[in-house]
Design a protein around this motif. Sequence first.
Motif, short mmCIF file in Angstrom:
data_model
loop_
_atom_site.label_atom_id
_atom_site.label_comp_id
_atom_site.label_asym_id
_atom_site.label_seq_id
_atom_site.Cartn_x
_atom_site.Cartn_y
_atom_site.Cartn_z
N ILE A 91 0.83 -1.21 0.00
CA ILE A 91 0.00 0.00 0.00
C ILE A 91 0.86 1.26 0.00
N HIS A 105 1.10 5.34 6.28
CA HIS A 105 1.57 4.25 7.14
C HIS A 105 2.94 4.66 7.66
N ALA A 108 5.09 0.51 7.39
CA ALA A 108 4.44 -0.82 7.31
C ALA A 108 3.55 -0.83 6.07
N LEU A 110 3.82 -3.38 3.70
CA LEU A 110 3.77 -4.72 3.14
C LEU A 110 2.60 -5.51 3.73
N ILE A 111 1.78 -6.06 2.88
CA ILE A 111 0.64 -6.87 3.30
C ILE A 111 0.95 -8.32 2.93
N ASP A 112 0.62 -9.23 3.83
CA ASP A 112 0.88 -10.65 3.56
C ASP A 112 -0.10 -11.22 2.54
N SER A 115 -3.92 -12.13 3.54
CA SER A 115 -4.54 -11.18 4.47
C SER A 115 -5.70 -10.50 3.75
N TRP A 119 -7.50 -3.00 5.98
CA TRP A 119 -6.15 -2.81 6.53
C TRP A 119 -6.07 -1.53 7.36
N THR A 120 -5.18 -1.59 8.33
CA THR A 120 -4.99 -0.45 9.24
C THR A 120 -3.98 0.53 8.66
N GLN A 122 -1.63 3.90 9.46
CA GLN A 122 -1.03 4.64 10.58
C GLN A 122 -0.81 6.07 10.09
N TYR A 152 -1.32 -15.91 5.02
CA TYR A 152 -1.28 -15.23 6.32
C TYR A 152 -2.35 -15.79 7.26
N GLY A 154 -2.10 -14.59 10.76
CA GLY A 154 -1.62 -13.88 11.96
C GLY A 154 -2.74 -13.23 12.75
N LYS A 155 -2.32 -12.41 13.71
CA LYS A 155 -3.26 -11.89 14.70
C LYS A 155 -4.21 -10.82 14.18
N TYR A 156 -3.94 -10.28 13.01
CA TYR A 156 -4.83 -9.25 12.48
C TYR A 156 -5.79 -9.80 11.42
N ASP A 170 3.36 -10.97 20.84
CA ASP A 170 4.62 -11.59 20.37
C ASP A 170 5.65 -11.61 21.48
#
Length: 179
Positions: A91, A105, A108, A110-112, A115, A119-120, A122, A152, A154-156, A170
Amino acid sequence: MILTGPEIVRQHKTGRITLDPFFPEHVNPNSYNFRLGPTLKIYTDEVLDVRRPNAVREVVIPERGMVLEPGRIYLGSTVEVMGSDHYVPIIRARSGIARLGLFLHVTADLIDIGSHNQWTLQLHAVQPVRVYPGLIVGQVTFWVPQGDVVLYSGKYQGTRGPQESQIHRDFLAHVSAVA
Ligand SMILES: Nc1ccn([C@H]2C[C@H](O)[C@@H](COP(=O)(O)OP(=O)(O)OP(=O)(O)O)O2)c(=O)n1
């Protein structure tokens, strides 16, 4: 290798790329534009801690807009649920947004693969800047991977709206692994 706009459209049609909702007018020569969702999360403590959950307050961006101030991170999200099990999304801000000094952002981008989320973002403003809900802020690019694909998990995964950092999870796992 990056997908061109027409190829993004083709891959979206075959279901290999998720862009939901999809607007043909959001397709660029080699990216797809996404919008800023209606809510922001703001950390309430001045000092953040990677070992612990950090408290946030949630605000709804008014239709008249909201001024983002320098010196803070505002967690926003994409309106669109996006993702791919076949291509790597990255993104970026639209250049018109970057030209106002607004980062989408904080390193960050890079998106897996696998996923599929809102997306979040920042958001970080170089100088005060007013934003609006639904503003077309960014663009997603899709890249051809080389090698075995691991999706992916993961936690998100499965999240909607802005997500604050879960990195403390983590850290706890790491500490118990080495203890
Ligand atoms: N600006 C970003 C960057 C990433 N993500 C989402 C999509 C990614 O697939 C997921 C995880 O990203 P990372 O692997 O970079 O983050 P972590 O390593 O912190 O999380 P995890 O342990 O879940 O991999 O977060 C997001 O919503 N917004």
